[in-house]
Design a protein around this motif. Structure first.
Motif, PDB file in Angstrom:
ATOM      1  N   ASN A 123      39.968 -12.545  -1.549  1.00 27.81           N
ATOM      2  CA  ASN A 123      41.180 -12.569  -0.735  1.00 27.81           C
ATOM      3  C   ASN A 123      42.004 -13.809  -1.117  1.00 27.81           C
ATOM      4  OD1 ASN A 123      43.109 -12.261   1.251  1.00 27.81           O
ATOM      5  ND2 ASN A 123      41.679 -12.381   2.974  1.00 27.81           N
ATOM      6  N   GLN A 126      44.868 -15.226   1.052  1.00 29.96           N
ATOM      7  CA  GLN A 126      44.424 -16.031   2.187  1.00 29.96           C
ATOM      8  C   GLN A 126      44.165 -17.467   1.752  1.00 29.96           C
ATOM      9  OE1 GLN A 126      44.226 -14.535   5.384  1.00 29.96           O
ATOM     10  NE2 GLN A 126      44.284 -16.697   5.949  1.00 29.96           N
ATOM     11  N   SER A 145      37.128 -10.367  11.013  1.00 32.99           N
ATOM     12  CA  SER A 145      37.673  -9.159  10.398  1.00 32.99           C
ATOM     13  C   SER A 145      37.464  -7.951  11.306  1.00 32.99           C
ATOM     14  CB  SER A 145      37.011  -8.912   9.042  1.00 32.99           C
ATOM     15  OG  SER A 145      37.353  -9.910   8.106  1.00 32.99           O
ATOM     16  N   PHE A 308      40.292  -5.671  -3.508  1.00 34.17           N
ATOM     17  CA  PHE A 308      41.687  -5.889  -3.133  1.00 34.17           C
ATOM     18  C   PHE A 308      42.635  -5.555  -4.287  1.00 34.17           C
ATOM     19  CE2 PHE A 308      39.201  -9.096  -0.718  1.00 34.17           C
ATOM     20  CZ  PHE A 308      39.504  -8.678   0.575  1.00 34.17           C
ATOM     21  N   TYR A 312      44.987  -9.323  -0.931  1.00 30.86           N
ATOM     22  CA  TYR A 312      45.295  -9.756   0.433  1.00 30.86           C
ATOM     23  C   TYR A 312      44.522  -8.893   1.403  1.00 30.86           C
ATOM     24  CZ  TYR A 312      48.004 -11.300   4.494  1.00 30.86           C
ATOM     25  OH  TYR A 312      48.383 -11.846   5.702  1.00 30.86           O
ATOM     26  N   GLY A 313      43.900  -9.526   2.383  1.00 31.23           N
ATOM     27  CA  GLY A 313      42.994  -8.826   3.272  1.00 31.23           C
ATOM     28  C   GLY A 313      43.619  -8.164   4.480  1.00 31.23           C
ATOM     29  N   HIS A 335      40.082  -0.523   0.673  1.00 27.80           N
ATOM     30  CA  HIS A 335      39.126  -1.398  -0.011  1.00 27.80           C
ATOM     31  C   HIS A 335      37.851  -0.697  -0.476  1.00 27.80           C
ATOM     32  CE1 HIS A 335      41.306  -4.140   2.930  1.00 27.80           C
ATOM     33  NE2 HIS A 335      41.735  -4.492   1.747  1.00 27.80           N
ATOM     34  N   ASN A 363      33.868 -11.209   3.229  1.00 24.53           N
ATOM     35  CA  ASN A 363      35.182 -11.105   3.871  1.00 24.53           C
ATOM     36  C   ASN A 363      35.028 -10.862   5.377  1.00 24.53           C
ATOM     37  OD1 ASN A 363      37.227 -11.069   1.474  1.00 24.53           O
ATOM     38  ND2 ASN A 363      35.606  -9.667   0.852  1.00 24.53           N
ATOM     39  N   CYS A 367      40.541 -10.242   7.589  1.00 22.13           N
ATOM     40  CA  CYS A 367      40.703  -8.973   6.874  1.00 22.13           C
ATOM     41  C   CYS A 367      40.727  -7.803   7.859  1.00 22.13           C
ATOM     42  CB  CYS A 367      39.558  -8.736   5.885  1.00 22.13           C
ATOM     43  SG  CYS A 367      39.553  -9.798   4.432  1.00 22.13           S
ATOM     44  N   LEU A 369      39.318  -4.443   7.006  1.00 23.08           N
ATOM     45  CA  LEU A 369      38.567  -3.817   5.930  1.00 23.08           C
ATOM     46  C   LEU A 369      38.667  -2.294   6.058  1.00 23.08           C
ATOM     47  CD1 LEU A 369      35.500  -6.223   6.050  1.00 23.08           C
ATOM     48  CD2 LEU A 369      37.338  -6.200   4.344  1.00 23.08           C
TER      49      LEU A 369
END
Length: 418
Positions: A123, A126, A145, A308, A312-313, A335, A363, A367, A369
């Motif tokens: 990520n 971030q 997340s 990714f 970017y999450g 993802h 992560n 995020c 996800l």
């Protein structure tokens, strides 16, 4: 909520729209407010030279004629080009001029800087945002997340062929006859939305189902749905999803129709879309999504690799270069996908589990996800082991006190457009 002042030096004034956009995404990420001021006093300075607190590189420039001859993008957090690098990565600018496409005219993972730099699992944006926060004197946020679960409904009747062939090879005529009976009574094994919802509900999870409104083969390689979306059986499943507190969306087909034409068949303008086969090209697809009035797209993922596609999450509003402002819809990148392992990596469920859990563990914060598990991967014949793997993911979410997030909540929480 802290207010942070930023000053753009005259040498970077032409990039004001891109800088302002990136700062807005950063502010949403770090939960603070920004103010662009006319004086450098008590402000974070932004400019081309090393004397500025935030340096601006060439990654805000997209026009092909201005980028020809430039070195390929390579993530470099030591350069202090945090704003311009974040802008470039968030918006997948590397894809705008892509010429080497795969056999489905998609941007391939092997052509990406993520592939050459080995950064697809990271990520990086971030990291850029945390560096900006440090310069601005804002404590870096580490929000747990969440998970966005989804199911693309490509095939409903394929179980009799794909699962049937699999069990016949093993001599299990009894299972084949059962599959055949289920089709005969109007309950094919892959029309299993109720089973998926019951399973997810056991783990206090919710998901979205993406439906194709066009049926039939496009060419030797590509096929739309094997079902009629307007059929009574499919419409019954569609209605039951909404009534159970789950969500429906459109799975843009491969047919040469506009979103508006497909919405007519869908029956309304849905909140969310995902492109079938993840087949789209940037930036054109973003303009099509915007013109259609969709609020969320969930297509930005590499078919052949997890991780990714834009480093970017979190979900984000892409930048509209034609208008110099954000698009009004939110992109929620993809993802993890079952077919990445089954079709592209030829990995076993055990191998897939190791990679997936490792990605989740790396992560755990900052995020949303996104996980795509097709409805046909919930049977234990051709796709044996993938149902159990999905259960392990649900258990991971529950046991780590993570939450699933809906498409509607993503739009409300992450959009930077009022």
């Amino acid at each position: 909520m802290p207010l942070i002042k930023f000053y753009i030096n005259p040498d970077s004034e032409k990039y004001r729209p891109q800088i302002s956009y990136t700062l807005m995404v950063w502010a949403k990420n770090q939960q603070c407010e920004i103010l662009l001021v006319d004086s450098s006093n008590n402000a974070v300075t932004i400019g081309r030279g090393a004397e500025h607190m935030l340096q601006i590189g060439d990654n805000l420039v997209v026009q092909k004629e201005l980028r020809e001859g430039a070195a390929p993008f390579k993530p470099d957090l030591q350069s202090r080009n945090y704003l311009s690098d974040a802008f470039y990565m968030i918006n997948s600018v590397q894809e705008f001029e892509a010429s080497a496409l795969d056999d489905l005219n998609r941007f391939p993972y092997e052509s990406s800087y993520q592939y050459t730099s080995g950064t697809v699992m990271h990520n990086l944006v971030q990291d850029c945002f945390h560096a900006i926060s440090k310069i601005a004197g804002v404590p870096a946020r580490h929000e747990p997340s969440s998970f966005f679960l989804s199911h693309d409904i490509d095939l409903v009747y394929g179980a009799i062929v794909e699962d049937g062939f699999n069990v016949l090879k093993k001599g299990r005529i009894d299972i084949f006859l059962k599959l055949l009976f289920n089709v005969a009574v109007g309950r094919p094994d892959w029309l299993n939305m109720d089973k998926i919802m019951r399973l997810e509900s056991e783990y206090d999870c919710r998901s979205v189902f993406f439906w194709i409104v066009n049926k039939g083969r496009v060419n030797q390689r590509e096929i739309n749905a094997d079902y009629s979306f307007a059929s009574a059986k499919v419409q019954q499943e569609f209605a039951s999803i909404a009534s159970a507190g789950f969500e429906n969306g459109i799975h843009k087909s491969l047919k040469q129709e506009s979103f508006q034409q497909e919405f007519t068949k869908y029956g309304s303008i849905p909140l969310a879309n995902r492109y079938h086969y993840l087949k789209f090209q940037l930036p054109h697809a973003y303009h099509d999504i915007e013109d259609a009035g969709l609020k969320l797209d969930a297509s930005l993922g590499f078919p052949a690799e997890i991780g990714f596609r834009n480093n970017y999450g979190l979900p984000f509003n892409p930048y509209n270069f034609n208008e110099g402002k954000p698009f009004s819809f939110v992109e929620a990148p993809l993802h993890i996908m079952d077919r990445t392992f089954f079709q592209y990596k030829r990995a076993s469920p055990r191998e897939a589990e190791k990679d997936i859990i490792n990605f989740f563990e790396c992560n755990r914060t900052n995020c949303v996800l996104s996980v795509l598990w097709h409805n046909n991967f919930f049977t234990n014949y051709k796709f044996k082991g993938y149902l159990d793997l999905y259960k392990k993911m649900l258990a991971y979410i529950r046991d780590n006190s993570f939450k699933t997030i809906s498409a509607a909540t993503i739009v409300d929480k992450y959009s930077i457009v009022p």
